[in-house]
Design a protein around this motif. Structure first.
Motif, PDB file in Angstrom:
ATOM      1  N   SER A  91      60.337  43.181  48.423  1.00  0.00           N
ATOM      2  CA  SER A  91      60.105  42.099  49.376  1.00  0.00           C
ATOM      3  C   SER A  91      61.140  41.006  49.175  1.00  0.00           C
ATOM      4  CB  SER A  91      58.707  41.520  49.145  1.00  0.00           C
ATOM      5  OG  SER A  91      58.615  40.234  49.717  1.00  0.00           O
ATOM      6  N   GLU A  92      61.474  40.348  50.274  1.00  0.00           N
ATOM      7  CA  GLU A  92      62.399  39.211  50.173  1.00  0.00           C
ATOM      8  C   GLU A  92      61.853  38.146  49.224  1.00  0.00           C
ATOM      9  OE1 GLU A  92      63.785  37.302  53.977  1.00  0.00           O
ATOM     10  OE2 GLU A  92      63.392  35.552  52.744  1.00  0.00           O
ATOM     11  N   GLU A  93      60.552  38.100  49.061  1.00  0.00           N
ATOM     12  CA  GLU A  93      59.933  37.055  48.236  1.00  0.00           C
ATOM     13  C   GLU A  93      59.793  37.424  46.763  1.00  0.00           C
ATOM     14  OE1 GLU A  93      59.502  34.163  49.358  1.00  0.00           O
ATOM     15  OE2 GLU A  93      59.490  34.452  51.526  1.00  0.00           O
ATOM     16  N   PRO A 114      58.295  39.400  54.583  1.00  0.00           N
ATOM     17  CA  PRO A 114      56.924  39.221  55.065  1.00  0.00           C
ATOM     18  C   PRO A 114      56.793  38.174  56.159  1.00  0.00           C
ATOM     19  CG  PRO A 114      57.169  38.322  52.844  1.00  0.00           C
ATOM     20  CD  PRO A 114      58.441  39.045  53.160  1.00  0.00           C
ATOM     21  N   LEU A 115      57.577  37.102  56.063  1.00  0.00           N
ATOM     22  CA  LEU A 115      57.480  36.064  57.095  1.00  0.00           C
ATOM     23  C   LEU A 115      58.844  35.428  57.311  1.00  0.00           C
ATOM     24  CD1 LEU A 115      55.057  35.344  58.775  1.00  0.00           C
ATOM     25  CD2 LEU A 115      54.778  33.296  57.397  1.00  0.00           C
ATOM     26  N   ASP A 116      59.556  36.019  58.234  1.00  0.00           N
ATOM     27  CA  ASP A 116      60.896  35.527  58.533  1.00  0.00           C
ATOM     28  C   ASP A 116      60.811  34.272  59.409  1.00  0.00           C
ATOM     29  OD1 ASP A 116      63.860  35.908  58.817  1.00  0.00           O
ATOM     30  OD2 ASP A 116      63.239  35.938  60.914  1.00  0.00           O
ATOM     31  N   GLY A 117      61.688  33.324  59.108  1.00  0.00           N
ATOM     32  CA  GLY A 117      61.715  32.093  59.912  1.00  0.00           C
ATOM     33  C   GLY A 117      60.655  31.111  59.462  1.00  0.00           C
ATOM     34  N   SER A 118      60.279  31.183  58.189  1.00  0.00           N
ATOM     35  CA  SER A 118      59.109  30.417  57.738  1.00  0.00           C
ATOM     36  C   SER A 118      59.303  28.902  57.828  1.00  0.00           C
ATOM     37  CB  SER A 118      58.720  30.823  56.326  1.00  0.00           C
ATOM     38  OG  SER A 118      59.857  30.873  55.514  1.00  0.00           O
ATOM     39  N   SER A 119      60.548  28.451  57.925  1.00  0.00           N
ATOM     40  CA  SER A 119      60.750  27.003  58.065  1.00  0.00           C
ATOM     41  C   SER A 119      60.226  26.512  59.415  1.00  0.00           C
ATOM     42  CB  SER A 119      62.233  26.650  57.914  1.00  0.00           C
ATOM     43  OG  SER A 119      62.949  27.188  58.998  1.00  0.00           O
ATOM     44  N   ARG A 240      71.299  29.692  72.691  1.00  0.00           N
ATOM     45  CA  ARG A 240      69.849  29.695  72.411  1.00  0.00           C
ATOM     46  C   ARG A 240      69.671  29.974  70.923  1.00  0.00           C
ATOM     47  NH1 ARG A 240      69.616  27.998  76.760  1.00  0.00           N
ATOM     48  NH2 ARG A 240      68.593  28.749  78.637  1.00  0.00           N
ATOM     49  N   TYR A 241      69.036  29.061  70.213  1.00  0.00           N
ATOM     50  CA  TYR A 241      68.861  29.285  68.772  1.00  0.00           C
ATOM     51  C   TYR A 241      67.505  28.778  68.317  1.00  0.00           C
ATOM     52  CZ  TYR A 241      70.077  29.711  63.833  1.00  0.00           C
ATOM     53  OH  TYR A 241      70.114  30.083  62.501  1.00  0.00           O
ATOM     54  N   ILE A 242      66.693  29.713  67.858  1.00  0.00           N
ATOM     55  CA  ILE A 242      65.347  29.371  67.399  1.00  0.00           C
ATOM     56  C   ILE A 242      65.354  29.066  65.904  1.00  0.00           C
ATOM     57  CG2 ILE A 242      62.993  30.267  67.076  1.00  0.00           C
ATOM     58  CD1 ILE A 242      63.546  32.013  69.624  1.00  0.00           C
ATOM     59  N   GLY A 243      66.144  29.840  65.163  1.00  0.00           N
ATOM     60  CA  GLY A 243      66.171  29.652  63.717  1.00  0.00           C
ATOM     61  C   GLY A 243      65.221  30.593  62.993  1.00  0.00           C
ATOM     62  N   SER A 244      64.586  31.513  63.740  1.00  0.00           N
ATOM     63  CA  SER A 244      63.886  32.664  63.148  1.00  0.00           C
ATOM     64  C   SER A 244      64.679  33.849  63.672  1.00  0.00           C
ATOM     65  CB  SER A 244      62.463  32.835  63.682  1.00  0.00           C
ATOM     66  OG  SER A 244      61.671  31.720  63.417  1.00  0.00           O
ATOM     67  N   ILE A 258      74.201  37.992  72.025  1.00  0.00           N
ATOM     68  CA  ILE A 258      74.615  38.218  70.639  1.00  0.00           C
ATOM     69  C   ILE A 258      73.970  37.172  69.732  1.00  0.00           C
ATOM     70  CG2 ILE A 258      76.775  36.897  71.025  1.00  0.00           C
ATOM     71  CD1 ILE A 258      78.079  38.728  68.890  1.00  0.00           C
ATOM     72  N   PHE A 259      73.511  37.646  68.568  1.00  0.00           N
ATOM     73  CA  PHE A 259      73.050  36.750  67.506  1.00  0.00           C
ATOM     74  C   PHE A 259      74.078  36.866  66.392  1.00  0.00           C
ATOM     75  CE2 PHE A 259      71.226  36.211  63.342  1.00  0.00           C
ATOM     76  CZ  PHE A 259      70.532  35.016  63.454  1.00  0.00           C
ATOM     77  N   LEU A 260      74.541  35.726  65.893  1.00  0.00           N
ATOM     78  CA  LEU A 260      75.487  35.819  64.781  1.00  0.00           C
ATOM     79  C   LEU A 260      75.145  34.835  63.676  1.00  0.00           C
ATOM     80  CD1 LEU A 260      78.874  34.272  65.971  1.00  0.00           C
ATOM     81  CD2 LEU A 260      77.084  34.821  67.584  1.00  0.00           C
ATOM     82  N   GLY A 270      77.475  34.979  53.933  1.00  0.00           N
ATOM     83  CA  GLY A 270      76.489  34.942  55.006  1.00  0.00           C
ATOM     84  C   GLY A 270      75.164  34.500  54.416  1.00  0.00           C
ATOM     85  N   LYS A 271      74.136  34.391  55.254  1.00  0.00           N
ATOM     86  CA  LYS A 271      72.830  33.957  54.740  1.00  0.00           C
ATOM     87  C   LYS A 271      71.795  35.080  54.735  1.00  0.00           C
ATOM     88  CE  LYS A 271      68.937  30.911  55.420  1.00  0.00           C
ATOM     89  NZ  LYS A 271      68.188  30.007  56.270  1.00  0.00           N
ATOM     90  N   LEU A 272      71.851  35.923  55.741  1.00  0.00           N
ATOM     91  CA  LEU A 272      70.777  36.895  55.919  1.00  0.00           C
ATOM     92  C   LEU A 272      70.910  38.056  54.937  1.00  0.00           C
ATOM     93  CD1 LEU A 272      70.557  36.794  59.792  1.00  0.00           C
ATOM     94  CD2 LEU A 272      69.297  35.468  58.092  1.00  0.00           C
ATOM     95  N   ARG A 273      69.790  38.704  54.695  1.00  0.00           N
ATOM     96  CA  ARG A 273      69.758  39.761  53.677  1.00  0.00           C
ATOM     97  C   ARG A 273      69.954  41.127  54.311  1.00  0.00           C
ATOM     98  NH1 ARG A 273      67.147  35.100  54.182  1.00  0.00           N
ATOM     99  NH2 ARG A 273      66.605  34.136  52.224  1.00  0.00           N
ATOM    100  N   LEU A 274      70.800  41.912  53.658  1.00  0.00           N
ATOM    101  CA  LEU A 274      71.108  43.247  54.177  1.00  0.00           C
ATOM    102  C   LEU A 274      69.845  44.113  54.257  1.00  0.00           C
ATOM    103  CD1 LEU A 274      73.195  45.429  54.951  1.00  0.00           C
ATOM    104  CD2 LEU A 274      73.472  45.909  52.513  1.00  0.00           C
TER     105      LEU A 274
HETATM  106  P1  AHM Z   1      63.779  33.249  55.911  1.00  0.00           P
HETATM  107  O1  AHM Z   1      63.634  34.737  55.939  1.00  0.00           O
HETATM  108  O2  AHM Z   1      63.674  32.700  54.511  1.00  0.00           O
HETATM  109  O3  AHM Z   1      62.853  32.554  56.844  1.00  0.00           O
HETATM  110  O4  AHM Z   1      65.307  32.865  56.309  1.00  0.00           O
HETATM  111  C1  AHM Z   1      65.970  33.547  57.275  1.00  0.00           C
HETATM  112  C2  AHM Z   1      66.139  32.676  58.475  1.00  0.00           C
HETATM  113  C3  AHM Z   1      66.431  33.509  59.687  1.00  0.00           C
HETATM  114  O5  AHM Z   1      65.264  33.872  60.316  1.00  0.00           O
HETATM  115  C4  AHM Z   1      67.235  32.578  60.535  1.00  0.00           C
HETATM  116  O6  AHM Z   1      68.077  33.259  61.394  1.00  0.00           O
HETATM  117  C5  AHM Z   1      68.000  31.786  59.522  1.00  0.00           C
HETATM  118  O7  AHM Z   1      67.244  31.840  58.322  1.00  0.00           O
HETATM  119  C6  AHM Z   1      68.164  30.371  59.934  1.00  0.00           C
HETATM  120  O8  AHM Z   1      69.021  29.750  59.051  1.00  0.00           O
HETATM  121  P2  AHM Z   1      69.649  28.308  59.357  1.00  0.00           P
HETATM  122  O9  AHM Z   1      68.540  27.347  59.140  1.00  0.00           O
HETATM  123  O10 AHM Z   1      70.749  28.186  58.354  1.00  0.00           O
HETATM  124  O11 AHM Z   1      70.153  28.316  60.752  1.00  0.00           O
END
Ligand code: AHM
Ligand code: MG
Length: 345
Positions: A91-93, A114-119, A240-244, A258-260, A270-274
């Motif tokens: 798990s990512e956690e 388990p919960l992506d985009g938790s912020s 368009r950017y939600i952040g999840s 496209i999402f980048l 990068g930030k996201l996990r492979l």
């Molecule tokens: P999380 O899995 O810990 O919630 O983090 C991943 C999230 C992605 O869902 C989202 O695309 C990205 O982090 C947003 O990051 P940022 O706040 O840098 O734009």
């Protein structure tokens, strides 16, 4: 009114197309959809119960963990690990691999966020669960880390659940992508989006543009390219950017675009996990006719070196991702306006 087909019935019907199928995958997906319902129940009550706010913990990625993340993580491990079909989970956690209680007989490997985009939880914005399933490789009694470190092309199933205006489960077993919407009155996921295909080209781009200054010049140029006026190629695109990423990906999968999340000075890898985000979304995207890369390499061919490996991600409509790759690799060029878009020194 169309036919009401439950996720279970649909998966079983699909299984008839494969005479050698054992039914195991059907059970795995059933387990995942059950866990998703437990998380959905909690997510939709998040504003009601006293579980919001920080759990005062930092996860293995060095980020603050919200309580609902912990809940989702525990539920997923409990609901799924219990059946003994998975030999090992990650798990990512959790820093290390997880051995479910009945791991001995499991033939499969599950990786999940388990919960992506938790912020976004506190603001009632869509979040989701992402999962990736592999067959176990090792023959030892206990599964190993190597069972988890398989390249994305070896996934046998992948999917996500988005907890949005409705809860929806989208997955692939390598034979197209199907989406099921939860009917909360009967507690069943019903087939609502059979055989999802993503447009070859879209009109949406999604990234955290606040990081613009820190991006490589190629990506900066690509963004400016998307903002230019050109009727033939539908530019300028909408931002368009939600952040999840699960929600941004889902919208773009349906509408095209496209999402980048590229590398930057702030996040050089990068930030996201492979393993928890990029691989499963790439499998779904490709199965829907799209494309996913780190700017150079196909995501699903990247050999993983560690569990929590990060990767740059360019994912979505085929033509859009191809053009982004060309900019990233310096094969396309435009002039950057020095004043508005200073190059990255
Ligand atoms: P999380 O899995 O810990 O919630 O983090 C991943 C999230 C992605 O869902 C989202 O695309 C990205 O982090 C947003 O990051 P940022 O706040 O840098 O734009
Ligand atoms: Mg997360």
């Amino acid at each position: 009114m169309g036919d009401l087909i439950t996720i279970e019935r649909h998966i079983i019907e699909q299984q008839y197309n494969y005479p050698h199928a054992t039914g195991e995958l059907t059970k795995l997906l059933h387990d995942v959809s059950f866990a998703a319902k437990l998380i959905w129940r909690q997510v939709t009550r998040a504003g009601l119960v006293d579980i919001l706010g920080s759990a005062d913990e930092i996860n293995v990625q060095g980020e603050e963990v919200k309580k609902l993340d912990l809940f989702a993580n525990e539920q997923f491990i409990k609901a799924i690990g219990h059946h003994g079909r998975f030999a090992v989970m990650a798990s990512e956690e959790n820093e290390d691999i997880i051995f479910p209680p009945k791991n001995k007989y499991g033939n499969y490997v599950l990786l999940f966020d388990p919960l992506d985009g938790s912020s976004n939880i506190d603001a009632n914005v869509s979040v989701g669960t992402i999962f990736s399933i592999f067959k176990r490789k090792s023959t030892s009694e206990e599964a190993t880390l190597e069972d988890c470190l398989q390249a994305g092309i070896h996934q046998i199933a992948a999917g996500y659940v988005i907890y949005g205006s409705s809860a929806m489960l989208v997955f692939t077993t390598g034979n197209g992508v199907h989406g099921y919407t939860l009917d909360p009155t009967i507690g069943e996921f019903l087939l609502s989006h059979p055989n999802i295909k993503t447009p070859k080209q879209g009109k949406i781009y999604s990234l955290n543009e606040g990081n613009y200054r820190y991006l490589d010049d190629g990506v900066k140029k690509y963004i400016k390219y998307l903002q230019m006026d050109d009727k033939e190629t539908h530019r300028p695109y909408s931002g368009r950017y939600i952040g999840s990423c699960v929600a941004d990906f889902h919208r773009n999968l349906l509408y095209g675009g496209i999402f980048l999340y590229p590398r930057s000075k702030k996040a050089p890898e990068g930030k996201l996990r492979l393993m928890y985000e990029a691989n499963p979304l790439a499998f779904i995207c490709e199965q829907a006719g799209g494309r996913a890369s780190d700017g150079k390499n196909r995501i699903m061919e990247i050999p993983p070196k560690k569990l929590h490996q990060r990767t740059p991600l360019f994912i979505g409509s085929e033509d859009d991702v191809k053009i982004a790759e060309e900019f990233e690799q310096g094969l396309r060029d435009i002039e950057l306006d020095e004043e508005l878009c200073p190059p990255n020194h």
